[in-house]
Structures are given as structure tokens and as C-alpha cells.
Design an enzyme around this catalytic site. Structure first.
Site, PDB file in Angstrom:
ATOM      1  N   CYS A 133      61.193  42.971  80.440  1.00  0.00           N
ATOM      2  CA  CYS A 133      60.530  44.282  80.397  1.00  0.00           C
ATOM      3  C   CYS A 133      59.875  44.517  79.042  1.00  0.00           C
ATOM      4  CB  CYS A 133      61.546  45.385  80.689  1.00  0.00           C
ATOM      5  SG  CYS A 133      60.834  47.029  80.645  1.00  0.00           S
ATOM      6  N   CYS A 136      60.118  48.124  77.764  1.00  0.00           N
ATOM      7  CA  CYS A 136      61.438  48.502  77.224  1.00  0.00           C
ATOM      8  C   CYS A 136      61.692  47.837  75.865  1.00  0.00           C
ATOM      9  CB  CYS A 136      62.562  48.068  78.160  1.00  0.00           C
ATOM     10  SG  CYS A 136      62.207  48.216  79.902  1.00  0.00           S
ATOM     11  N   ASP A 137      61.339  46.573  75.734  1.00  0.00           N
ATOM     12  CA  ASP A 137      61.795  45.790  74.579  1.00  0.00           C
ATOM     13  C   ASP A 137      60.696  45.362  73.600  1.00  0.00           C
ATOM     14  OD1 ASP A 137      64.334  45.900  75.706  1.00  0.00           O
ATOM     15  OD2 ASP A 137      64.028  44.063  76.853  1.00  0.00           O
TER      16      ASP A 137
END
Ligand code: FAD
Ligand code: NAP
Length: 313
Positions: A133, A136-137
Site C-alpha cells: 500500500c 499507507c506507507d
């Protein structure tokens, strides 16, 4: 006694939220259950550029708007990790890890999950440089070099997103042609920070005792092996249906997707399937909401037909 609804929708992604909207507007009592945050895969997407009405919209923003819309006619939303459905004809029992709910009809909208690459180091460095992701990261890799594995829409689009953060993005693909849509490919080829390694397989994720340091790559045409240094490895090699909980109903095909008819009905009367989890060619937000609209209307017709046949519910 288990709480009863007309319809239970399993999964509150774009498909499930649309089914809940349509069914609740038809005056049915609706419960949406999700084991994560409402919005589904939209929460893992930065800019969405192919949803009508928006030139570009952030995935979590679209998720929030859809949630507000889907609950405005009384549909309830609750956390629930669904572990199975029991089919008792006119009544279905939906079991979560903590509760049981009853409904006359169920809509399965559980979507898909990322396929793993299945190479050494992938699991060991999960959360320590291996990610599925970018939204997200990605921020953890500001100013660093990252690798993206895959050649589909997800790999290339998320690779492009990562160029805003990373110093260099190297896409490693097993063929010499991308699968991604042409418009996404064109953007990737025009982006100075994007690099491509073709005809190559990632055979191992490498790292020290703390974190990822790179990958071992083998060219599948020449057999040449090389190590590519990187701080992050983003894996986008396709998706798998989230249907393991429904295997005993006999509604999945040999690869786990759920075939339906044009009304989103599965083999089991009163159980419908929509969105990415359905066996179909195009898995998009637009097609998930389209499926949801159809299912929301069809559950109404199905429940009316139960009353006509005098089934006790
Ligand atoms: P999902 O969005 O996957 O939602 C399923 C929901 O079900 C989840 O919230 C999950 O928590 C829940 N769930 C699963 N199992 C259970 C269970 N057992 N119990 C309870 N809840 C459960 N499409 C576009 O149109 N435009 C884009 O730009 C775009 N970008 C994308 C980027 C990425 C990285 C990815 C992976 C996909 C992208 N897509 C895009 C595809 C799009 O996100 C999907 O087609 C769409 O989200 C499918 O919606 P859905 O409702 O079927 O499932
Ligand atoms: P996908 O389209 O199935 O692409 C998977 C990619 O990974 C392919 O390039 C495939 O290679 C490669 N791959 C598969 N297994 C591999 C392995 N073991 N080792 C190395 N490479 C492997 O999956 P996706 O890109 O995640 O997309 C999923 C769905 O979401 C699609 O329907 C897509 O259209 C949709 N989506 C849409 C958007 C958008 O509209 N903007 C964005 C993201 C996703 P091959 O090409 O050789 O098969």
C-alpha cells in the site's frame, strides 16, 4: 435471539455501500458489516481520476462521501468480521467472530486482497520495507529509492504516486510490456523518476537484521542475476477474492470468484454478490457501484417474492 434485518451487506466498500443505499431507499432494514474501515480499497488509493463527477478525488474522501450517502436512509453500519453464512431458505444467518445476525437476503461485497509474491524475505520484511500500500506507507520512503513489482494498473499507478515521495522508483515486471491502461503507461514513461526493469523476476527480498536493503532479480530471458538496492519494495502482482468464508455454500468458481447472473444473484436464492468479489472482467469503483445498485433493487424484489410465496420469515 439474533437481531433480524431484511438485508445484510457484508463489506462496506463502494459496492456494499451502494447496495445498502439502494436497499434502504426501498424501505428495507439494512445492516452493513465490515471488518475494516468503510471505504474498502478506496482507502488505499490516492487520486481517483476515473469516477464520474470528479476530475480527481482522493480515495478516502470519496469513501467518506459514499458512507454519508449510504447511511442517510437508515442503513446501519457495524464492525463485524464475517466468518460464514448459514442458508436456511427464507432466513440466512450471518455469523461474525462475536455475533449472529438474521436476514432475508444477504449481499456479499467482500472485495479482493493483494496476491503475495511468495519469495523469501517477503514475509520476514513485511512492515520493515515490504508493503502492499503506497498510500499507507509511501511517506516512510521520502527521498529514498523504492522498487515496485508488477505491471498492472496498481503497480504503475502506485509507482507514479511514489515518485512524489521517493528519489527513484524502479518497476520490475516479468514481461517486456505493461498490462496497465495506456494513459497510465504514458504518464509513467514520461516521468523522469520512473525506471523499468523488464523480463525479470524478483527472486528474493534482501535485508539486514532490521530492514529491507534491496532485491535479488533474475532476467527470465538471459538468466542474468543482479541485486537492486532499495529501502522499500511495493508489491502489486494482482488480487485474490476474499471468499474463503463462503466456500461451503458452493457459490464460488474454481478460482474462488463468485459467478452471478445479471441480477447479481448467486446459485443460492437470496444470496447476492457484487463488486470485485464477483467473477467479471472489469474491477473498478464504477463497476462495483453499478453492481451495488442492481443488487439493492434485486433484494427488494426477492423479499417481495418471499412474501408472495408465503414463506415464513
Ligand atoms: P472493496 O473496495 O475491496 O471492499 C470490500 C470490503 O469488504 C472491505 O472494506 C473489507 O474490509 C470488507 N470485508 C472483506 N472481507 C470481510 C469479512 N469477512 N467480513 C466483513 N468485512 C469484510 N478503481 C477505480 O475505479 N479507480 C482507481 O483509481 C482505482 N485505483 C486502485 C488502486 C489500487 C491500489 C487498488 C488495489 C485498486 C484500485 N481500484 C481502482 C479498484 C477499486 O478499488 C475496486 O474495484 C473497488 O474498491 C472494489 O469495490 P468492492 O466494494 O467490490 O470491494
Ligand atoms: P492485475 O491487473 O492482475 O496485474 C497484476 C500484475 O502483476 C500483472 O502485470 C502481472 O503480470 C503481474 N504478476 C502477477 N503475478 C506475478 C508474479 N507471481 N510475479 C511477478 N509479477 C506477477 O492486478 P492489479 O494491477 O492489482 O489490478 C487489479 C484490478 O484493479 C484490475 O482490474 C485493475 O484494472 C483495477 N485497478 C484499476 C485502477 C484504475 O482504474 N486506475 C488502478 C488500480 C487497479 P502479467 O502482466 O505478465 O500478467
Amino acid at each position: 435471539m439474533a437481531k433480524q434485518y431484511d438485508v445484510i451487506v457484508i463489506g462496506a466498500g463502494p459496492g456494499g455501500m451502494t447496495a445498502a443505499l439502494y436497499a434502504s431507499r426501498a424501505n428495507l432494514s439494512v445492516l452493513m458489516l465490515d471488518r475494516g474501515i468503510y471505504g474498502g480499497q478506496m482507502n488505499n488509493t490516492a487520486a481517483i481520476e476515473n469516477y464520474p463527477g470528479f476530475s480527481s478525488v482522493m480515495g478516502p474522501d470519496l469513501a467518506e462521501n459514499m458512507y454519508q450517502g449510504s447511511t442517510q436512509f437508515g442503513a446501519e453500519y457495524a464492525y463485524g468480521n464475517v466468518e460464514g453464512i448459514e442458508d436456511h431458505g427464507a432466513i440466512k444467518v450471518v455469523k461474525t467472530d462475536t455475533d449472529s445476525f438474521e436476514a432475508k437476503a444477504v449481499v456479499i461485497a467482500t472485495g479482493s486482497e493483494y496476491r503475495k509474491l511468495g519469495v523469501p524475505g517477503e514475509e520476514a520484511y513485511g512492515g520493515r520495507g515490504v508493503s502492499y500500500c503506497a498510500v499507507c506507507d509511501g511517506a516512510f520512503f521520502k527521498g529514498r529509492e523504492v522498487i515496485v513489482v508488477g505491471g498492472g494498473d496498481s503497480a504503475v499507478e502506485e509507482g507514479l504516486y511514489l515518485t512524489q515521495l521517493a528519489s527513484k522508483v524502479t518497476v520490475i515486471h516479468r514481461r517486456d510490456q505493461l498490462r496497465a491502461q495506456k494513459i497510465i503507461q504514458d504518464r509513467a514513461f514520461a516521468n523522469d523518476k520512473m525506471n523499468f526493469i523488464w523480463n525479470s523476476n524478483v527472486e528474493e527480498v534482501l535485508g539486514d537484521d532490521q530492514k529491507v536493503t534491496g532485491v535479488k532479480v533474475v532476467n527470465n530471458q538471459t538468466g542474468e542475476e543482479q541485486t537492486i538496492d532499495a529501502s522499500g519494495v511495493f508489491i502489486y502482482v494482482g488480487i485474490l477474492p476474499k471468499t474463503e468464508q463462503f466456500g461451503d455454500l458452493g457459490i464460488t468458481d474454481e478460482t474462488g470468484w463468485i459467478p452471478t447472473d445479471k441480477n447479481m444473484a448467486t446459485k443460492v436464492p437470496g444470496i447476492f454478490a457484487i463488486g470485485d468479489v464477483r467473477a467479471k472482467d472489469l474491477r473498478q469503483i464504477t463497476t462495483a457501484v453499478g453492481d451495488g445498485g442492481v443488487a439493492g433493487q434485486q433484494v427488494f424484489k426477492y423479499i417481495e417474492s418471499l412474501a408472495d410465496t408465503g414463506a415464513t420469515v
